[in-house]
Write an enzyme that holds these catalytic residues in place. Structure first.
Site, PDB file in Angstrom:
ATOM      1  NE  ARG A 225      -4.363  -1.069  -0.002  1.00 20.77           N
ATOM      2  CZ  ARG A 225      -4.628  -2.021  -0.907  1.00 20.77           C
ATOM      3  NH1 ARG A 225      -3.723  -2.344  -1.811  1.00 20.77           N
ATOM      4  NH2 ARG A 225      -5.797  -2.632  -0.914  1.00 20.77           N
ATOM      5  CG  HIS A 273      -3.661  -0.845  -7.143  1.00 28.62           C
ATOM      6  ND1 HIS A 273      -4.064  -0.147  -6.033  1.00 28.62           N
ATOM      7  CD2 HIS A 273      -3.754  -2.150  -6.791  1.00 28.62           C
ATOM      8  CE1 HIS A 273      -4.406  -0.981  -5.060  1.00 28.62           C
ATOM      9  NE2 HIS A 273      -4.210  -2.228  -5.506  1.00 28.62           N
TER      10      HIS A 273
HETATM   11  N1  NAP Z   1      -1.122  -4.184  -5.287  1.00 32.24           N
HETATM   12  C1  NAP Z   1      -2.096  -5.060  -5.347  1.00 32.24           C
HETATM   13  O1  NAP Z   1      -2.605  -5.353  -6.437  1.00 32.24           O
HETATM   14  C2  NAP Z   1      -2.567  -5.722  -4.093  1.00 32.24           C
HETATM   15  C3  NAP Z   1      -3.439  -6.813  -4.179  1.00 32.24           C
HETATM   16  C4  NAP Z   1      -3.828  -7.432  -3.015  1.00 32.24           C
HETATM   17  C5  NAP Z   1      -3.368  -7.011  -1.780  1.00 32.24           C
HETATM   18  N2  NAP Z   1      -2.513  -5.955  -1.716  1.00 32.24           N
HETATM   19  C6  NAP Z   1      -1.979  -5.505  -0.420  1.00 32.24           C
HETATM   20  O2  NAP Z   1      -1.245  -6.547   0.190  1.00 32.24           O
HETATM   21  C7  NAP Z   1      -1.488  -6.501   1.586  1.00 32.24           C
HETATM   22  C8  NAP Z   1      -1.148  -7.830   2.235  1.00 32.24           C
HETATM   23  O3  NAP Z   1      -2.124  -8.806   1.858  1.00 32.24           O
HETATM   24  P1  NAP Z   1      -2.224 -10.207   2.610  1.00 32.24           P
HETATM   25  O4  NAP Z   1      -3.410 -10.906   2.048  1.00 32.24           O
HETATM   26  O5  NAP Z   1      -0.908 -10.908   2.592  1.00 32.24           O
HETATM   27  O6  NAP Z   1      -2.510  -9.701   4.111  1.00 32.24           O
HETATM   28  P2  NAP Z   1      -2.473 -10.544   5.450  1.00 32.24           P
HETATM   29  O7  NAP Z   1      -2.658 -11.996   5.167  1.00 32.24           O
HETATM   30  O8  NAP Z   1      -3.407  -9.868   6.392  1.00 32.24           O
HETATM   31  O9  NAP Z   1      -0.966 -10.375   5.960  1.00 32.24           O
HETATM   32  C9  NAP Z   1      -0.477  -9.195   6.482  1.00 32.24           C
HETATM   33  C10 NAP Z   1       0.916  -9.455   7.021  1.00 32.24           C
HETATM   34  O10 NAP Z   1       1.440  -8.218   7.506  1.00 32.24           O
HETATM   35  C11 NAP Z   1       1.884  -8.404   8.858  1.00 32.24           C
HETATM   36  N3  NAP Z   1       1.707  -7.184   9.632  1.00 32.24           N
HETATM   37  C12 NAP Z   1       0.590  -6.449   9.811  1.00 32.24           C
HETATM   38  N4  NAP Z   1       0.838  -5.408  10.642  1.00 32.24           N
HETATM   39  C13 NAP Z   1       2.131  -5.508  10.996  1.00 32.24           C
HETATM   40  C14 NAP Z   1       2.976  -4.743  11.831  1.00 32.24           C
HETATM   41  N5  NAP Z   1       2.512  -3.663  12.476  1.00 32.24           N
HETATM   42  N6  NAP Z   1       4.246  -5.126  11.970  1.00 32.24           N
HETATM   43  C15 NAP Z   1       4.720  -6.225  11.333  1.00 32.24           C
HETATM   44  N7  NAP Z   1       3.971  -6.998  10.522  1.00 32.24           N
HETATM   45  C16 NAP Z   1       2.696  -6.636  10.361  1.00 32.24           C
HETATM   46  C17 NAP Z   1       1.009  -9.498   9.404  1.00 32.24           C
HETATM   47  O11 NAP Z   1       1.633 -10.044  10.545  1.00 32.24           O
HETATM   48  P3  NAP Z   1       1.003 -11.305  11.332  1.00 32.24           P
HETATM   49  O12 NAP Z   1       1.257 -12.474  10.404  1.00 32.24           O
HETATM   50  O13 NAP Z   1       1.778 -11.385  12.563  1.00 32.24           O
HETATM   51  O14 NAP Z   1      -0.464 -11.016  11.492  1.00 32.24           O
HETATM   52  C18 NAP Z   1       0.932 -10.438   8.206  1.00 32.24           C
HETATM   53  O15 NAP Z   1       2.067 -11.259   8.149  1.00 32.24           O
HETATM   54  C19 NAP Z   1      -2.972  -6.117   1.664  1.00 32.24           C
HETATM   55  O16 NAP Z   1      -3.301  -5.555   2.926  1.00 32.24           O
HETATM   56  C20 NAP Z   1      -3.093  -5.101   0.559  1.00 32.24           C
HETATM   57  O17 NAP Z   1      -2.814  -3.823   1.078  1.00 32.24           O
HETATM   58  C21 NAP Z   1      -2.113  -5.299  -2.845  1.00 32.24           C
END
Ligand code: NAP
Length: 310
Positions: A225, A273
């Protein structure tokens, strides 16, 4: 009869209606699916922020909101939403797309491909890159997307370090967490991939101080993000050579405004994006499975921790 409201915009409705019906029919559910149900009759909302729906108060019978998006920062803080919120985790579509994007851009930087792709002087200037085992890569965020990308990069031979909020165990990846873990995760990251959600705790996580902890000339790939990065600090780090290149897919304002310095900076690649798109047929199956679970009294998949914000 289960009442399902599709609230993700008319274009998405045209794409999603048939696959959603097919997936719901596959579970033998008795339902009504529409874009215009009376709020007090709705059991589930299939949701994207682009629909404009912000006030959930009239949905008195609502059981859950099922997001078609993986990033839920625009809805987690919504106080009118008092039922479970599930986000999109779509291994077949979204995750595969993100692994391909991240692997492609990491390999671009690792191999120094730009020098040959853009070579107006037709210079014969061989630079042999190190092999992957000599190129440490760090992935910030080890969730659905980060752990899949870390695993794929480790499979290509890169020494991969991952960082998350809580301790994690991902095969073939050095897993770190917490403040101390971040310092170590940045220290050797010749290529840094950002796959954190946008929460108050992650905003500006890449700032002047953390950028300075990277090895000089590191490349950054951000499909997470926009607010994860302090834009001005990144520009300064690129100008000084502290950061070698940044490939950015997400921005504080999207579309990225024409006057934003990222567009003109030679050290920045802007992608609009497109890193990973929710794919309609697999996402429809994820939504239908959650409705089946809701009706069967089973726990929903991919629930958002509203306090943590992701
Ligand atoms: N560019 C694009 O096309 C696109 C598409 C889809 C998603 N995204 C982005 O990708 C992000 C990640 O997706 P996801 O499905 O992998 O999310 P997710 O499964 O919720 O994973 C988030 C990860 O970030 C870690 N995290 C959150 N807050 C943290 C902090 N304060 N300090 C350290 N680690 C932290 C979490 O830790 P824990 O494991 O300990 O909970 C988890 O490992 C989404 O939120 C979205 O913004 C972008």
């Amino acid at each position: 009869m289960i009442e399902i409201l599709f609230s993700a915009g008319p274009e998405s409705w045209a794409e999603y209606e048939a696959p959603l019906r097919e997936a719901l029919d596959g579970h033998g559910l008795s339902y009504r699916l529409s874009c215009d149900a009376a709020p007090e009759s709705v059991d589930y909302i299939v949701y994207a922020p682009s629909s404009g729906l912000r006030d959930f108060t009239p949905y008195t019978r609502l059981r859950a909101v099922l997001s078609l998006w993986a990033g839920v920062e625009t809805i987690t803080g919504n106080e009118t939403l008092r039922v479970p919120l599930a986000r999109m985790v779509d291994e077949e579509g979204l995750t595969t797309g993100m692994v391909e994007y991240v692997a492609g851009h990491v390999l671009r930087h690792h191999l120094g491909m730009d020098a040959y792709i853009v070579n107006p002087g037709h210079e014969w200037a061989p630079v042999v890159p190190p092999l992957a085992p000599e190129r440490p890569v760090t992935v910030l965020g080890l969730g659905a997307l980060g752990s899949a990308c870390a695993t794929a990069l480790a499979g290509l031979g890169f020494p991969v370090t991952g960082w998350s909020r809580s301790p994690k165990d991902v095969a073939g990846v050095t897993c770190l967490h917490g403040e101390e873990g971040l310092e170590a995760a940045l220290a050797h990251a010749q290529i840094l991939v950002l796959l954190l959600p946008n929460t108050p705790a992650t905003q500006n996580i890449l700032n002047a101080e953390t950028l300075a902890r990277l090895p000089r000339g590191a490349a950054i790939v951000n499909p997470g993000r926009g607010p994860l990065i302090d834009d001005a600090a990144l520009i300064a780090a690129l100008d000084s050579g502290q950061v070698g290149h940044a490939t950015l897919d997400v921005f504080r304002t999207e579309p990225l405004p024409a006057e934003h310095p990222f567009w003109a900076h030679p050290g920045v690649t802007v992608t609009p994006h497109i890193a990973a798109e929710t794919r309609v047929s697999s996402a429809a199956r994820v939504v239908a499975e959650n409705i089946r679970r809701g009706e069967a009294g089973e726990p929903l998949l991919h629930l958002v921790d509203r306090d943590a914000g992701y």
